[in-house]
Write an enzyme that holds these catalytic residues in place. Structure first.
Site, PDB file in Angstrom:
ATOM      1  N   ARG A   3      -8.057  20.185  21.971  1.00  0.00           N
ATOM      2  CA  ARG A   3      -6.842  19.873  22.923  1.00  0.00           C
ATOM      3  C   ARG A   3      -6.748  18.479  23.035  1.00  0.00           C
ATOM      4  O   ARG A   3      -7.174  17.858  23.467  1.00  0.00           O
ATOM      5  CB  ARG A   3      -6.855  20.792  24.103  1.00  0.00           C
ATOM      6  CG  ARG A   3      -5.712  20.873  24.653  1.00  0.00           C
ATOM      7  CD  ARG A   3      -5.160  22.175  25.038  1.00  0.00           C
ATOM      8  NE  ARG A   3      -3.750  22.300  25.531  1.00  0.00           N
ATOM      9  CZ  ARG A   3      -3.189  23.127  26.385  1.00  0.00           C
ATOM     10  NH1 ARG A   3      -4.253  23.908  26.926  1.00  0.00           N
ATOM     11  NH2 ARG A   3      -2.098  22.985  26.395  1.00  0.00           N
ATOM     12  N   ASN A  14      -4.988   8.979   1.336  1.00  0.00           N
ATOM     13  CA  ASN A  14      -5.359   8.179   2.657  1.00  0.00           C
ATOM     14  C   ASN A  14      -5.678   9.274   3.737  1.00  0.00           C
ATOM     15  O   ASN A  14      -7.031   9.203   4.123  1.00  0.00           O
ATOM     16  CB  ASN A  14      -4.093   7.440   3.234  1.00  0.00           C
ATOM     17  CG  ASN A  14      -4.073   5.758   3.050  1.00  0.00           C
ATOM     18  OD1 ASN A  14      -5.245   5.382   2.393  1.00  0.00           O
ATOM     19  ND2 ASN A  14      -3.244   5.354   3.366  1.00  0.00           N
ATOM     20  N   GLU A  15      -4.964   9.939   3.907  1.00  0.00           N
ATOM     21  CA  GLU A  15      -5.240  11.227   5.090  1.00  0.00           C
ATOM     22  C   GLU A  15      -4.241  12.195   5.131  1.00  0.00           C
ATOM     23  O   GLU A  15      -3.053  12.125   4.749  1.00  0.00           O
ATOM     24  CB  GLU A  15      -5.374  10.248   6.380  1.00  0.00           C
ATOM     25  CG  GLU A  15      -4.176   9.932   7.087  1.00  0.00           C
ATOM     26  CD  GLU A  15      -3.567   8.622   6.476  1.00  0.00           C
ATOM     27  OE1 GLU A  15      -2.454   8.924   6.092  1.00  0.00           O
ATOM     28  OE2 GLU A  15      -3.982   7.557   6.895  1.00  0.00           O
ATOM     29  N   ALA A  44      -6.364  11.128  20.679  1.00  0.00           N
ATOM     30  CA  ALA A  44      -6.228  11.424  22.061  1.00  0.00           C
ATOM     31  C   ALA A  44      -6.467  12.728  22.458  1.00  0.00           C
ATOM     32  O   ALA A  44      -5.623  13.587  23.000  1.00  0.00           O
ATOM     33  CB  ALA A  44      -4.746  11.134  22.654  1.00  0.00           C
ATOM     34  N   ASP A  64       0.779  -1.276  -0.027  1.00  0.00           N
ATOM     35  CA  ASP A  64      -0.140  -0.047  -0.135  1.00  0.00           C
ATOM     36  C   ASP A  64       0.889   1.266  -0.155  1.00  0.00           C
ATOM     37  O   ASP A  64       0.607   2.085  -0.664  1.00  0.00           O
ATOM     38  CB  ASP A  64      -0.819  -0.105   1.220  1.00  0.00           C
ATOM     39  CG  ASP A  64      -1.878  -0.911   1.033  1.00  0.00           C
ATOM     40  OD1 ASP A  64      -2.767  -1.193  -0.021  1.00  0.00           O
ATOM     41  OD2 ASP A  64      -2.249  -1.583   2.232  1.00  0.00           O
ATOM     42  N   GLY A  65       2.007   1.342   0.727  1.00  0.00           N
ATOM     43  CA  GLY A  65       2.906   2.346   0.984  1.00  0.00           C
ATOM     44  C   GLY A  65       3.458   2.767  -0.696  1.00  0.00           C
ATOM     45  O   GLY A  65       3.750   3.738  -0.951  1.00  0.00           O
TER      46      GLY A  65
END
Ligand code: NAD
Length: 261
Positions: free
Chosen positions: A146, A120-121, A183, A45-46
């Protein structure tokens, strides 16, 4: 027909490239890395992301084909064992095309303005310090994030980093993009929605970075090399990435094969 190849740097991928070159050239195709009709990625994929980044300025006419020489990937449809079938179908021009939405990223900041495309992103993160980002949707303030960072993914990228972050898996025929949190801090001072958001194709989001000492911005497998990014606008690009399909491999079957069975 003109074609080009992008390969992973290993002997196996090089041998597959030689076989593809010999067969297609003997069949009357021309190797042309400047203006190919087909770009064949050979690797994982890379490697396909690399091919996309190299040829994304020609999205209006180029078609991608991905052969995998390692473990099964998400973009990589063809195994080495199926190579003869692929080459026969290519020479016979027996294919259809399928388009995957592409993310357009416009950045502004200390290094001036620049733009990228991602298959992808995009990610914005600071692993050491917390990032503070004002998120606007269609120009209107939505929330102040944040935490470690944000990931904005395409439908075909939704099974990549986005999935690891708890984002939804989205069928690539859905013209949308998605934002997932990395996160987030949610306390009495900072509050975010906490769930992935999906935007439809005419929408755009602005990410205004309020402060960070060392923000890292990635698009696909690449890292933007300026730390002084201030604002990032994301929306769907007017062109999709076109993939030549020589056999059926339904999206949900891919998801099942990659993640379940
Ligand atoms: P690679 O070929 O080594 O890819 C790394 C892994 O991600 C492989 O297992 C690959 O099959 C998988 N992958 C890549 N795109 C995918 C997709 N759209 N759907 C499902 N799986 C996918 O090459 P690379 O250069 O390391 O790949 C960069 C990609 O790795 C990024 O675009 C990102 O999506 C992914 N990534 C994932 C995480 C995570 O899940 N925690 C972290 C960083 C990057």
């Amino acid at each position: 027909m003109r074609f080009a190849t992008i390969i992973r740097a290993d002997d196996h991928s090089e041998a597959i490239k030689q076989k593809i070159m010999t067969t297609l050239v003997e069949g009357g195709w021309e190797y042309d890395e400047h203006r190919p009709d087909f770009v064949i990625s050979i690797g994982g994929d890379g490697t396909m992301l690399q091919a996309f980044q190299q040829y994304n300025y020609q999205l209006h006419h180029v078609k991608f084909i991905a052969v995998h020489t390692g473990s099964l990937g998400f973009y990589t449809d063809w195994t080495v064992e199926e190579l003869d079938d692929l080459l026969t179908a290519m020479l016979a021009k027996h294919y259809t095309t399928v388009g995957f939405p592409v993310l357009e990223i416009m950045m502004d900041g200390g290094c001036g303005a620049c733009s990228y495309l991602a298959l992808n992103e995009l990610t914005i993160s600071d692993p050491a310090k917390t990032l503070k980002i004002d998120v606007k949707i269609d120009g209107e303030h939505f929330e102040t994030f944040r935490g470690t960072g944000l990931c904005i993914s395409t439908p075909s990228g939704s099974t990549g980093y986005n999935k690891s972050l708890g984002g939804a898996v989205i069928h690539p025929r859905v013209e949308a993009f998605q934002m997932t949190e990395i996160a987030s801090i949610n306390n009495k001072v900072y509050r975010t929605i906490g769930s992935p958001l999906v935007f439809y194709k005419k929408q755009y989001i602005d990410l205004d970075i309020q402060y960070s000492n060392s923000v890292t911005v990635t698009y696909d497998h690449l890292v933007h090399d300026c730390l002084a990014v201030a604002t990032i606008r994301c929306r769907l690009h007017r062109h999709k990435a076109q993939f030549a399909r020589f056999k059926k491999r339904p999206f949900w079957e891919r998801v099942n094969n990659s993640f379940i069975e």
